[in-house]
Design an enzyme around this catalytic site. Structure first.
Site, PDB file in Angstrom:
ATOM      1  CE  LYS A  26      -3.700  -0.602   2.459  1.00 15.73           C
ATOM      2  NZ  LYS A  26      -4.339  -0.848   3.759  1.00 15.73           N
ATOM      3  NE  ARG A  95      -5.295   3.365   3.648  1.00 16.46           N
ATOM      4  CZ  ARG A  95      -5.302   3.536   2.342  1.00 16.46           C
ATOM      5  NH1 ARG A  95      -4.682   4.590   1.804  1.00 16.46           N
ATOM      6  NH2 ARG A  95      -5.880   2.657   1.561  1.00 16.46           N
ATOM      7  N   GLY A 104      -8.125  -7.029   3.860  1.00 15.81           N
ATOM      8  CA  GLY A 104      -8.999  -7.072   5.030  1.00 15.81           C
ATOM      9  C   GLY A 104      -8.462  -7.866   6.209  1.00 15.81           C
ATOM     10  CG  MET A 106      -2.882  -7.324   8.959  1.00 12.65           C
ATOM     11  SD  MET A 106      -1.208  -6.983   8.465  1.00 12.65           S
ATOM     12  CE  MET A 106      -1.445  -6.466   6.807  1.00 12.65           C
ATOM     13  NE  ARG A 366      -5.785  -4.629  -3.303  1.00 16.20           N
ATOM     14  CZ  ARG A 366      -6.392  -4.649  -2.141  1.00 16.20           C
ATOM     15  NH1 ARG A 366      -5.698  -4.655  -1.028  1.00 16.20           N
ATOM     16  NH2 ARG A 366      -7.696  -4.676  -2.060  1.00 16.20           N
ATOM     17  CG  HIS A 482     -14.057 -10.523   3.526  1.00 12.21           C
ATOM     18  ND1 HIS A 482     -14.430 -11.814   3.839  1.00 12.21           N
ATOM     19  CD2 HIS A 482     -12.780 -10.386   3.925  1.00 12.21           C
ATOM     20  CE1 HIS A 482     -13.411 -12.414   4.425  1.00 12.21           C
ATOM     21  NE2 HIS A 482     -12.398 -11.580   4.491  1.00 12.21           N
ATOM     22  NE  ARG A 598       0.258 -45.103  -8.682  1.00 15.20           N
ATOM     23  CZ  ARG A 598      -0.333 -44.085  -9.296  1.00 15.20           C
ATOM     24  NH1 ARG A 598      -1.171 -44.306 -10.300  1.00 15.20           N
ATOM     25  NH2 ARG A 598      -0.098 -42.849  -8.922  1.00 15.20           N
ATOM     26  NE  ARG A 654       4.765 -48.930  -8.669  1.00 20.28           N
ATOM     27  CZ  ARG A 654       4.155 -48.147  -7.783  1.00 20.28           C
ATOM     28  NH1 ARG A 654       4.829 -47.191  -7.174  1.00 20.28           N
ATOM     29  NH2 ARG A 654       2.890 -48.325  -7.510  1.00 20.28           N
ATOM     30  CB  SER A 800      11.233 -42.832 -11.618  1.00 24.38           C
ATOM     31  OG  SER A 800      10.062 -42.086 -11.384  1.00 24.38           O
ATOM     32  N   GLY A 802      10.492 -41.708  -6.339  1.00 23.38           N
ATOM     33  CA  GLY A 802       9.165 -41.959  -5.769  1.00 23.38           C
ATOM     34  C   GLY A 802       9.079 -41.148  -4.494  1.00 23.38           C
ATOM     35  CB  CYS A 867       6.688 -41.077 -10.695  1.00 24.88           C
ATOM     36  SG  CYS A 867       7.394 -42.279  -9.572  1.00 24.88           S
ATOM     37  CE1 TYR A 887       9.507 -39.044 -15.390  1.00 23.79           C
ATOM     38  CE2 TYR A 887      11.650 -39.315 -16.443  1.00 23.79           C
ATOM     39  CZ  TYR A 887      10.612 -39.826 -15.678  1.00 23.79           C
ATOM     40  OH  TYR A 887      10.689 -41.096 -15.203  1.00 23.79           O
TER      41      TYR A 887
HETATM   42  P1  ADP Z   1      -7.597  -2.417   3.530  1.00 24.67           P
HETATM   43  O1  ADP Z   1      -6.177  -2.798   3.459  1.00 24.67           O
HETATM   44  O2  ADP Z   1      -8.391  -3.315   4.396  1.00 24.67           O
HETATM   45  O3  ADP Z   1      -8.183  -2.192   2.177  1.00 24.67           O
HETATM   46  P2  ADP Z   1      -7.292   0.411   3.772  1.00 24.67           P
HETATM   47  O4  ADP Z   1      -6.177   0.933   4.566  1.00 24.67           O
HETATM   48  O5  ADP Z   1      -7.134   0.433   2.322  1.00 24.67           O
HETATM   49  O6  ADP Z   1      -7.660  -1.017   4.303  1.00 24.67           O
HETATM   50  O7  ADP Z   1      -8.549   1.249   4.175  1.00 24.67           O
HETATM   51  C1  ADP Z   1      -9.831   0.861   3.814  1.00 24.67           C
HETATM   52  C2  ADP Z   1     -10.583   2.004   3.187  1.00 24.67           C
HETATM   53  O8  ADP Z   1     -10.602   3.131   4.043  1.00 24.67           O
HETATM   54  C3  ADP Z   1      -9.982   2.517   1.918  1.00 24.67           C
HETATM   55  O9  ADP Z   1     -10.389   1.764   0.812  1.00 24.67           O
HETATM   56  C4  ADP Z   1     -10.534   3.896   1.844  1.00 24.67           C
HETATM   57  O10 ADP Z   1     -11.821   3.869   1.254  1.00 24.67           O
HETATM   58  C5  ADP Z   1     -10.653   4.285   3.281  1.00 24.67           C
HETATM   59  N1  ADP Z   1      -9.536   5.171   3.600  1.00 24.67           N
HETATM   60  C6  ADP Z   1      -8.318   4.851   4.023  1.00 24.67           C
HETATM   61  N2  ADP Z   1      -7.558   5.939   4.181  1.00 24.67           N
HETATM   62  C7  ADP Z   1      -8.330   6.991   3.824  1.00 24.67           C
HETATM   63  C8  ADP Z   1      -8.119   8.390   3.732  1.00 24.67           C
HETATM   64  N3  ADP Z   1      -6.951   8.930   4.030  1.00 24.67           N
HETATM   65  N4  ADP Z   1      -9.146   9.151   3.315  1.00 24.67           N
HETATM   66  C9  ADP Z   1     -10.329   8.590   2.993  1.00 24.67           C
HETATM   67  N5  ADP Z   1     -10.584   7.311   3.051  1.00 24.67           N
HETATM   68  C10 ADP Z   1      -9.602   6.497   3.465  1.00 24.67           C
HETATM   69 MG    MG Z   2       6.531 -46.264  -3.774  1.00 30.65          MG
HETATM   70 MG    MG Z   3      -7.599  -0.974   0.887  1.00 33.30          MG
END
Ligand code: ADP
Ligand code: MG
Ligand code: MG
Length: 919
Positions: A26, A95, A104, A106, A366, A482, A598, A654, A800, A802, A867, A887
């Protein structure tokens, strides 16, 4: 510590975006987008090494604290606002963000910096008290949940109470609504400022009651708590489970991003959303995603409200619901940025954005998670677009994931009862028993039952249940919920947002409103826990009962990618196949031979087992010879069938391997039959059966040991193989059988069996009177064989590995019994992976390398293959490439996986030996 706080803003970033290891994905994305001049709220990233340091010592180092203070001062200056200043308040998000995407898993806290005075100031400054208190209540709930360990449910309940009061004031009879319906009638955006202000006080009281302390009103204290909590979230349970599943090392740590807030909840010209630069299910090239007006952050992915499509026409929703229609300028800007980022990163992107009063801000980019089908399509399309090379395209597709493309789909001709339709969130077909909780899913799946996990929406706490389930169904949530994201990552079928389904957790039932063709409700079907449904994540259908499946035909793009892969590959890919049907499947999947045929199962068929038993129980060689003579024609037909299917491709056969013990009669009836045909009293046969009993058959009378005591058995098998080869030569198919001896540990065993083979070979000649060409080799499946491979190579022309038995013997781990404790070993990290799934590179792998080295030293042209099950595991295939094997051989269905993995392994080895590693 080395520099570990990196500012980004005003078009410049201190951190090097290539250092994802330091900045996390991120942070690297934010740095990169900032440098590209894209609209990103400024902020700073605290590096991953601080997370590791903090988790070791329990505190954030003093010099890092000072650097954070300095970065914060710079951020305040850039923003013209200050943390905790009621007149010019700065709010920030804190974040998490690891090197590898862990969606999601962390924690993140939004709107940090609010207290009563700042909230008042913000209300005054924006003229929007509703917004200020909406932000404040969100902050308290998030901060308390993440940093103070207060159960989120308390806040949800208080929020629902507020909702109820609003409903009553609107004249809605709330007594007739359940919590879900209430939420739909009174969405968050309808809760007025006054209610929110009261809610803030109620939330603070909840915190006081739960923690015994006041909610912190000092923004600095809030910040340090939040930073500490984000780092600590690296070690929360769900993150640990996710890392295990995705092979992410525990010592990478997460970075922590502190970023100025922008607000999507300022009113109807504000919004938040997520976008993919291409469709993540199909790979189609078009901006794809979802948004919600007047909302913040997690609202879109949390499935609290069903989000709207970005593009007009997507999912057939009304035109005026799309971002394209409602905010055309912001939409066009987003589309332009999406294209820029895709070109820049040369990969499909997953974007998070917020629109504040009509202005677009980018919050995350990402590499997008995508279904296997989409991965293949995007990789091939990007070669066509000139964005990536063929080699890169081959490396882009996760080899393990393409199994999804080869797996069955529902039989289009089968009778099905459609219950409902939802979003095609993750492709694939699955049938199973309904369960309503992750724990139940795990429990039932543990009993070997296929289950479909049904939830209103999933959350990161459900990961273990999603992992155990065959498929996932959610009543709410969109394509980026999610459930959808995680299911796609796992390659599990998922249908999301099935709005016709009402889930009742208390009663453990789901009620489906079934609609007729005119779209009118026809009936209600209530299903309970344990009932069977089928879901098709490819088109979003939900069916009653189990639906039969048929084989999938992968598309043209897949063939293209595989052709590129084959061009890169240096290892051959063969299949383990025991029947003509297996052989045909294997060839269809691109196998270049059979690495393991086999012969034992051939002995089990009804007409043969009798003869096999006669052979085993016979008193003398003459008796055995008579029984074997009955088996010979059957065996010959087996090989004719397989050789014919393989049309001249190499086939490694075999010779008989399992303990004789396994063929013994177990029932009195069988003994009687035998007694009759052999003319031997039942009593005597029963005694002989008892004598043959083994305590530890897998280490007993099996493999080559059978041939040492009963040479006639192998002689018969070799005769069948060579005669089959002669017969096919007559049909114009030249066969070069590879005769393989199992379980050898000495050169003498191989010399003795080689002599048996040569004796037979002298007698079996082709039409031209010449002997049939064949090669003779052995399996390496016991440690002694590996250690003395040089001696074995004096006789064997190929090895081979195993690796199933070799793993069992090297680790002293019985495959049949390990289920009781091996999972605990893997879960607790004593072993990184199940060694029967992915080869133990340092232990078993060392023996493989050693044997390969000794063998080749003795016999330079020695052919080397694998194998065991590992021949179809991408990580193991990478190892075999490095070990220099010729192989791998795996089950027919895994052949394409092995082809792709072998190509990737070859490219990676080539890349690293050329000095630049491949990503
Ligand atoms: P995750 O890794 O779970 O996606 P994020 O850190 O991306 O968590 O945060 C989740 C959401 O929170 C982001 O998609 C965004 O919509 C909102 N968010 C995070 N930082 C900001 C920010 N500085 N301003 C506005 N929204 C934010
Ligand atoms: Mg065997
Ligand atoms: Mg995010």
């Amino acid at each position: 510590m080395a520099k570990s706080v990196f500012f980004f803003g005003d078009g410049q970033a201190e951190g090097d975006p290539k250092r994802r290891d330091v900045l996390g994905g991120k942070g690297a994305g934010l740095a990169e987008m900032t440098s590209l001049g894209l609209p990103v709220p400024p902020g700073f990233t605290i590096g991953t090494d601080v997370c590791i340091a903090a988790s070791r010592t329990g505190a954030i180092p003093a010099d890092v604290r000072a650097d954070v203070d300095a970065a914060l001062a710079r951020l305040e200056k850039t923003m013209g606002a200050r943390l905790g200043d009621a007149a010019a308040p700065l709010l920030v998000s804190v974040r998490s963000g690891a090197r590898a995407s862990m969606p999601g898993m962390m924690d993140t806290i939004l709107n940090l910096g609010l207290n009563d005075a700042v909230a008042e100031g913000l209300a005054g400054k924006t003229g929007n008290p509703r917004f200020a208190y909406d932000a404040y209540r969100r902050f308290i709930a998030m901060h308390a949940g993440v940093a103070l360990g207060v159960d989120k449910e308390h806040f949800d309940r208080a929020l629902d109470d507020a909702r109820g009061r609003v409903a009553t004031s609107k004249g809605i009879d709330r007594t007739r609504l359940n919590a879900e319906e209430l939420k739909r009638r009174v969405p968050d955006a309808d809760i007025p400022a006054e209610e929110l202000r009261d809610l803030v006080q109620a939330f603070k009281a909840i915190v006081k009651k739960a923690t015994g302390k006041d909610f912190p009103s000092d923004p600095r204290e809030q910040l340090w708590q939040a930073v500490g909590a984000v780092f600590a979230s690296w070690n929360n349970h769900r993150a640990v489970v996710y890392r295990k599943m995705h092979d992410i090392p525990d010592d990478w740590g997460t970075a922590c991003n502190v970023q100025a807030m922008v607000f999507g909840n300022l009113g109807e010209t504000s919004a938040t959303g997520v976008a993919f630069t291409r469709d993540p299910s199909t790979g189609e090239k078009k901006l794809y995603g979802e948004w919600l007006p007047n909302a913040q952050g997690e609202d879109v992915v949390a499935g609290i409200r069903t989000p709207l499509p970005l593009r007009t026409g997507d999912r057939g929703t009304k035109a005026d619901e799309s971002l394209e229609a409602r905010m055309p300028e912001a939409y066009r800007e987003l589309d332009r940025i999406a294209t820029t980022l895709e070109k820049h990163f040369r990969d499909m992107q997953d974007l998070e954005f917020t629109i504040q009063n009509g202005k677009l801000f980018m919050l995350q980019c990402r590499g997008a998670k995508r279904a296997a089908r989409a991965a293949v399509r995007v990789a091939v399309a990007m070669v066509g677009e000139g964005l990536v090379t063929k080699e890169e395209a081959v490396l882009r597709v996760d080899a393990g994931s393409i199994e999804q493309l080869l797996h069955p789909t529902f039989d289009p001709n089968a009778k099905k009862t459609l219950l409902a339709r939802g979003l095609s969130a993750s492709p694939g077909a699955a049938s199973g028993h309904i369960v309503f909780s992750a724990d139940e899913a795990e429990r039932r799946a543990g009993q070997g039952k296929p289950v479909i996990l049904v939830r209103v929406e999933t959350s990161p706490e459900d990961i273990h249940g999603m992992k155990a389930a065959r498929g996932i169904l959610t009543a709410r949530g969109g394509m980026t919920s999610h459930a959808a994201v995680v299911a796609r990552g796992m390659g599990k079928p998922c249908v999301a947002g099935v709005s016709a389904v009402a889930v009742n957790y208390e009663a453990q039932t789901m009620t489906v409103t079934v609609y007729d063709e005119a779209g009118l409700p026809k009936q209600h079907v209530t299903l309970k826990k344990g009932d069977i449904i089928s879901i098709d994540g490819g088109d979003g259908s939900v069916y009653a009962d189990a639906v039969p499946t048929v084989m999938n035909v992968p598309g043209q793009e897949f063939e293209q990618l595989m052709a590129w892969a084959d061009a890169q590959r240096t290892m051959e890919v063969r299949a383990n196949a025991d029947t003509p049907l297996d052989a045909r499947t294997a060839r269809a999947f691109g196998a270049e031979g059979i690495g393991l045929c086999r012969t034992e199962h051939m002995f089990f068929e009804e007409e043969r087992i009798q003869a096999v038993r006669e052979m085993i129980l016979a008193d003398d060689a003459a008796g055995r010879a008579a029984a074997l003579a009955k088996l010979l024609p059957f065996q010959r037909e087996d090989f004719v069938g397989i050789f014919r299917e393989m049309r001249g491709l190499p086939v490694t056969v075999r010779l008989l391997d399992p303990p004789l013990h396994e063929f013994l009669p177990t029932e009195a009836k069988q003994l009687e039959l035998l007694s009759k045909s052999m003319g031997v009293p039942v009593q005597k046969l029963a005694q002989r059966t008892k004598d043959l009993h083994e305590f530890n058959p897998m280490l007993g009378h099996r493999g080559v040991r059978l041939a040492i005591t009963f040479p006639e058995i192998y002689a018969m098998q070799v005769q069948a193989i060579l005669e089959a080869a002669v017969q096919l030569a007559g049909e114009g198919i030249s066969v070069h059988p590879e005769i393989m001896i199992p379980l050898a540990i000495t050169r003498a065993e191989l010399e003795r069996t080689r002599a048996i083979v040569d004796d037979v070979a002298r007698a079996v000649t082709g039409k031209d009177g010449k002997p049939v060409a064949f090669s003779f080799g052995t399996m390496i499946e016991l440690p002694r064989a590996a250690l003395l491979a040089g001696e074995l190579a004096q006789v064997a022309e190929f090895f081979s590995f195993g690796t199933n038995d070799l793993t069992q013997a090297t680790l002293g781990l019985s495959r049949d019994d390990a289920g009781k404790f091996l999972p605990a070993y893997v879960e607790s990290g004593i072993l990184a992976k199940d060694p029967f799934v992915s080869i133990d590179q340092r232990g078993v792998g060392a023996l493989v390398e050693m044997a390969a080295g000794y063998g080749r030293k003795q016999r330079p042209g020695l052919k080397l293959g694998v194998c065991g099950e590992h021949g179809g595991d991408p990580a193991s295939i990478g190892f075999f490439q490095r070990a220099g094997l010729d192989y791998v051989s795996c089950s027919p269905f895994r052949v394409p996986i092995a082809r792709l993995a072998a190509a990737q392994a070859a490219l990676t080895v080539r890349g690293s030996s050329a000095g630049h590693g491949t990503a």
